[in-house]
Design an enzyme around this catalytic site. Structure first.
Site, PDB file in Angstrom:
ATOM      1  N   LYS A 214       5.652 -13.611   0.708  1.00 17.21           N
ATOM      2  CA  LYS A 214       5.113 -14.978   0.719  1.00 17.21           C
ATOM      3  C   LYS A 214       5.515 -15.693  -0.566  1.00 17.21           C
ATOM      4  O   LYS A 214       6.040 -16.794  -0.555  1.00 17.21           O
ATOM      5  CB  LYS A 214       3.594 -14.948   0.879  1.00 17.21           C
ATOM      6  CG  LYS A 214       2.949 -16.319   0.861  1.00 17.21           C
ATOM      7  CD  LYS A 214       1.449 -16.280   1.069  1.00 17.21           C
ATOM      8  CE  LYS A 214       0.861 -17.693   0.975  1.00 17.21           C
ATOM      9  NZ  LYS A 214      -0.607 -17.732   1.178  1.00 17.21           N
ATOM     10  N   GLU A 220       7.235  -5.278  -6.714  1.00 15.40           N
ATOM     11  CA  GLU A 220       7.766  -4.156  -5.921  1.00 15.40           C
ATOM     12  C   GLU A 220       8.812  -4.639  -4.925  1.00 15.40           C
ATOM     13  O   GLU A 220       9.901  -4.072  -4.804  1.00 15.40           O
ATOM     14  CB  GLU A 220       6.627  -3.462  -5.168  1.00 15.40           C
ATOM     15  CG  GLU A 220       5.545  -2.859  -6.050  1.00 15.40           C
ATOM     16  CD  GLU A 220       4.358  -3.792  -6.240  1.00 15.40           C
ATOM     17  OE1 GLU A 220       3.220  -3.286  -6.261  1.00 15.40           O
ATOM     18  OE2 GLU A 220       4.566  -5.028  -6.335  1.00 15.40           O
ATOM     19  N   GLY A 274      -1.490 -14.004   3.100  1.00 18.85           N
ATOM     20  CA  GLY A 274      -0.596 -12.857   3.281  1.00 18.85           C
ATOM     21  C   GLY A 274      -1.118 -11.880   4.320  1.00 18.85           C
ATOM     22  O   GLY A 274      -0.425 -11.485   5.250  1.00 18.85           O
ATOM     23  N   ARG A 275      -2.378 -11.515   4.196  1.00 13.83           N
ATOM     24  CA  ARG A 275      -2.951 -10.517   5.086  1.00 13.83           C
ATOM     25  C   ARG A 275      -3.203 -11.065   6.487  1.00 13.83           C
ATOM     26  O   ARG A 275      -3.563 -10.332   7.400  1.00 13.83           O
ATOM     27  CB  ARG A 275      -4.232  -9.929   4.482  1.00 13.83           C
ATOM     28  CG  ARG A 275      -5.271 -10.972   4.117  1.00 13.83           C
ATOM     29  CD  ARG A 275      -6.415 -10.350   3.329  1.00 13.83           C
ATOM     30  NE  ARG A 275      -7.328 -11.356   2.828  1.00 13.83           N
ATOM     31  CZ  ARG A 275      -7.143 -12.016   1.678  1.00 13.83           C
ATOM     32  NH1 ARG A 275      -6.053 -11.798   0.947  1.00 13.83           N
ATOM     33  NH2 ARG A 275      -8.054 -12.916   1.272  1.00 13.83           N
ATOM     34  N   GLU A 361      -9.616  -6.923   1.322  1.00 14.75           N
ATOM     35  CA  GLU A 361      -9.078  -7.946   0.417  1.00 14.75           C
ATOM     36  C   GLU A 361      -9.756  -9.298   0.682  1.00 14.75           C
ATOM     37  O   GLU A 361      -9.790 -10.173  -0.175  1.00 14.75           O
ATOM     38  CB  GLU A 361      -7.560  -8.075   0.571  1.00 14.75           C
ATOM     39  CG  GLU A 361      -6.874  -8.738  -0.626  1.00 14.75           C
ATOM     40  CD  GLU A 361      -5.357  -8.727  -0.534  1.00 14.75           C
ATOM     41  OE1 GLU A 361      -4.711  -7.901  -1.221  1.00 14.75           O
ATOM     42  OE2 GLU A 361      -4.797  -9.529   0.258  1.00 14.75           O
ATOM     43  N   HIS A 392     -11.175  16.322  14.063  1.00 12.93           N
ATOM     44  CA  HIS A 392     -10.920  17.626  13.430  1.00 12.93           C
ATOM     45  C   HIS A 392     -10.726  17.454  11.926  1.00 12.93           C
ATOM     46  O   HIS A 392     -10.166  18.329  11.259  1.00 12.93           O
ATOM     47  CB  HIS A 392      -9.693  18.260  14.090  1.00 12.93           C
ATOM     48  CG  HIS A 392      -9.829  18.324  15.576  1.00 12.93           C
ATOM     49  ND1 HIS A 392     -10.463  19.358  16.233  1.00 12.93           N
ATOM     50  CD2 HIS A 392      -9.491  17.419  16.548  1.00 12.93           C
ATOM     51  CE1 HIS A 392     -10.476  19.119  17.535  1.00 12.93           C
ATOM     52  NE2 HIS A 392      -9.895  17.943  17.753  1.00 12.93           N
ATOM     53  N   LYS A 517      -2.038  -6.013 -12.198  1.00 15.56           N
ATOM     54  CA  LYS A 517      -0.619  -6.397 -12.259  1.00 15.56           C
ATOM     55  C   LYS A 517      -0.255  -6.840 -13.690  1.00 15.56           C
ATOM     56  O   LYS A 517       0.817  -6.498 -14.207  1.00 15.56           O
ATOM     57  CB  LYS A 517      -0.333  -7.534 -11.282  1.00 15.56           C
ATOM     58  CG  LYS A 517      -0.463  -7.191  -9.812  1.00 15.56           C
ATOM     59  CD  LYS A 517      -0.157  -8.405  -8.931  1.00 15.56           C
ATOM     60  CE  LYS A 517      -0.415  -8.162  -7.459  1.00 15.56           C
ATOM     61  NZ  LYS A 517      -0.151  -9.374  -6.612  1.00 15.56           N
TER      62      LYS A 517
HETATM   63  O1  F6P Z   1      -1.271  -8.122  -4.435  1.00 17.14           O
HETATM   64  C1  F6P Z   1      -1.834  -8.464  -3.264  1.00 17.14           C
HETATM   65  C2  F6P Z   1      -0.958  -9.399  -2.477  1.00 17.14           C
HETATM   66  O2  F6P Z   1      -0.882 -10.639  -3.084  1.00 17.14           O
HETATM   67  C3  F6P Z   1      -1.428  -9.506  -1.058  1.00 17.14           C
HETATM   68  O3  F6P Z   1      -2.433 -10.462  -0.878  1.00 17.14           O
HETATM   69  C4  F6P Z   1      -0.143  -9.840  -0.355  1.00 17.14           C
HETATM   70  O4  F6P Z   1      -0.237  -9.608   1.009  1.00 17.14           O
HETATM   71  C5  F6P Z   1       0.816  -8.894  -1.050  1.00 17.14           C
HETATM   72  O5  F6P Z   1       0.378  -8.872  -2.412  1.00 17.14           O
HETATM   73  C6  F6P Z   1       2.261  -9.242  -0.976  1.00 17.14           C
HETATM   74  O6  F6P Z   1       2.498 -10.532  -1.452  1.00 17.14           O
HETATM   75  P1  F6P Z   1       3.867 -11.306  -1.107  1.00 17.14           P
HETATM   76  O7  F6P Z   1       3.940 -11.447   0.367  1.00 17.14           O
HETATM   77  O8  F6P Z   1       3.765 -12.601  -1.852  1.00 17.14           O
HETATM   78  O9  F6P Z   1       5.001 -10.456  -1.625  1.00 17.14           O
END
Ligand code: F6P
Length: 560
Positions: A214, A220, A274-275, A361, A392, A517
């Site tokens: 987003k 990462e 995002g979620r 979240e 199990h 972060k």
């Molecule tokens: O760190 C959490 C977050 O901001 C989530 O809310 C989001 O889904 C995820 O990191 C990834 O963010 P992006 O889509 O901006 O890479």
């Protein structure tokens, strides 16, 4: 009615429910389940999807009181404000309009006075066109080979939703037929092991990389994108990026800066959390590449059917509203901090991980939407595993340890039915036998008296006694088609929103993820200067310094 600053716990409706807990503590599900009228009133159906919440520790009176709480929380107004595009995500000053992502072309859903549905469909049409070019082989890679393998890079909401839906569709007969000869993988973790796993056995010549973010700033995802760009360009040369890398983001300027042609970028908007973004290009692009757009469109239609149900159905028959209110009852009144999501469907093995983010979240907050500290807990600890595997594993605790409200999810029809001649039942019936049995085992339990009648030895009776009175609900889907997967997703998305609306929190921001972060950035800088200039760790507490020193002294990582 609550004035802006009043907390829901100050309302009479909330206090009534607090008082009502005592009444409920005098009941036992064993008795409540014997009241067929009560049970019948706690079952409802929508398009063949059957919800049974009769094994909740609730009476008809409890439901009335919860509906009063919904009124006190102005739930109806809050739902309308969401669908009307108001900036209900007040701390980020944004609308919350993931419902627009799956709205039919003719729908009108406005953000800041502008109908957003046409631009949603512009992107969906672009995805349909692009995914068809890739699937048909009219779009080929730098060496002229069709791109039959896709790696989607993304994390959090840019990963968990798409992975959940992909995993659910892999064994759906129609979708599986459409995916023949194709692979879709997800690269999320920055652990280089995840890169190794994702590229193992793949050839850059036949691989398309989709970078999903987003913000297009997530550390990462961007390092993984640079890593796979390097994998592509090392094998095929720099110009290959134009053929082998596309992006999904709200930040097209950063996409271009990364070196991906904006024509190969698929947009979405800041009014999509995002979620809550799986119905945007975040999910629709990688899934359409794998299954074709028409299958994914059914998923969107399923979600949209629940949006309409949620927006228009009176609360006493409204599935997401009732599930949301029952979760508030379990958390804030009965004091159960966790929720187990138990799909009796291996294809739904990635559902709980997705809902973990959607729910935790969203509702893992400590202050109200106005910033007032909350004197009550919000949010659940969500976890889950497919049935019967979980039986199990952690069901011992669920049956005889602390009480954890459970969601049992099952399907009437199996995606891949198996019946072995001579067996008592089919494999799916064997699975579903447990889906029907477990909620009753939790509700009824087993008494010492019952055990005595079975001549169980006295010393074992305490160990074999089941208290019962353990709440659960059952969702029975007709099958697990793309349409049903969309319905299941939307039910939980709206359920989580209802909980947040009742608790009076902002379920659509996530400031809590930032501090870790920021501190990681400081450590990254330290590791860089230690590896390039041999600088000793500085500016950290004793423990972190000691750990860093050990890591640096014994680490095989390359000197820079
Ligand atoms: O760190 C959490 C977050 O901001 C989530 O809310 C989001 O889904 C995820 O990191 C990834 O963010 P992006 O889509 O901006 O890479």
């Amino acid at each position: 009615m609550t004035s802006p600053t009043a907390l829901i716990c100050e309302t009479q409706a909330w206090k009534d429910l607090k008082g009502h807990v005592e009444d409920i503590n005098k009941t036992h599900l064993r008795d409540l389940m014997s009241d067929a009228h009560r049970c019948e009133s706690m079952m409802l159906e929508f398009e063949g999807l059957l919800l049974d919440y009769s094994r909740q520790r609730a009476t008809v009176e409890t439901m009335d009181k919860l509906l009063n709480l919904a009124k006190a929380a102005q739930l109806s107004e809050k739902i309308s404000r969401m669908f009307n595009g108001e900036h209900i995500n007040s701390t980020e000053n944004r609308s919350v309009l993931h419902v627009a992502l799956r709205a039919p072309k003719y729908a009108v859903i406005k953000a800041d006075g502008k109908n957003v549905v046409p631009e949603v469909w512009n992107v969906l049409d672009k995805i349909e066109d692009f995914s068809e070019k890739i699937r048909s082989g009219s779009w080929v890679g730098a060496t002229g080979k069709p791109l039959k393998d896709v790696i989607a890079i993304g994390i959090g909401g840019s990963f968990l939703g798409p992975l959940f839906v992909h995993t659910a569709l892999q064994t759906d007969p129609e979708a599986a037929e459409c995916a023949k000869g194709r692979q879709l993988r997800f690269l999320a973790n920055i652990d280089p092991v995840d890169v190794a796993r994702n590229i193992s056995g793949l050839n850059p010549e036949t691989t398309l990389v989709v970078v999903v973010s987003k913000t297009f700033t997530t550390a990462e995802t961007m390092l993984n994108a640079r890593t796979l760009r390097n994998w592509i360009t090392t094998a095929l040369g720099a110009p290959a990026v134009a053929k082998h890398m596309v992006a999904v983001s709200t930040n097209l300027a950063l996409v271009e800066k990364f070196g991906i042609d904006p024509n190969n970028a698929f947009a979405f908007w800041d009014w999509v959390g995002g979620r809550y973004s799986v119905c945007s290009a975040v999910g629709v692009l990688p899934l359409s590449l794998q299954y074709g757009f028409s299958v994914v469109e059914k998923f969107l239609k399923g979600a949209s059917s629940i949006d309409k149900h949620f927006q228009s159905t009176p609360f006493e028959k409204n599935i997401p509203v009732l599930l949301g209110l029952l979760s508030v009852w379990n958390v804030s009144f009965l004091g159960y901090p966790a929720r187990a999501i138990l799909p009796y469907s291996q294809a739904l093995e990635k559902f709980a991980p997705h809902i973990q983010q959607v729910s935790m979240e969203s509702n893992g907050k400590g202050v109200s939407i106005d910033g007032l500290p909350l004197p009550f807990e919000t949010g659940e600890i969500d976890f889950g595993e497919p049935g019967t595997n979980g039986q199990h594993s952690f069901y011992q605790l669920i049956h005889q340890g602390r009480v954890i409200p459970c969601d049992f999810i099952g399907t009437v029809k199996s995606q891949q039915p198996v019946y072995l001649e001579g067996e008592v039942v089919s494999n799916h019936d064997e699975l579903m036998s447990n889906f029907f049995a477990q909620p009753d085992a939790l509700a009824y339990g087993k008494t010492p008296e019952q055990l005595q009648k079975e001549n169980v030895s006295e010393n074992l009776i305490p160990h074999k006694t089941f208290s019962g009175n353990r709440p659960s609900l059952s969702l029975l889907l007709p099958e697990l088609s793309a349409y049903n997967v969309g319905q299941l997703l939307a039910i939980y998305e709206h359920r989580v929103a209802v909980q947040g609306f009742v608790w009076g929190i902002n379920s659509f921001d996530q400031w809590g993820v930032e501090l870790g972060k920021v501190l990681a950035t400081q450590v990254r800088k330290q590791l860089h200067s230690s590896r390039t200039q041999g600088a000793a760790p500085e500016g950290f507490n004793y423990s972190t310094t000691t750990l860093l020193k050990r890591y640096l002294e014994t680490s095989p990582e390359p000197k820079m």
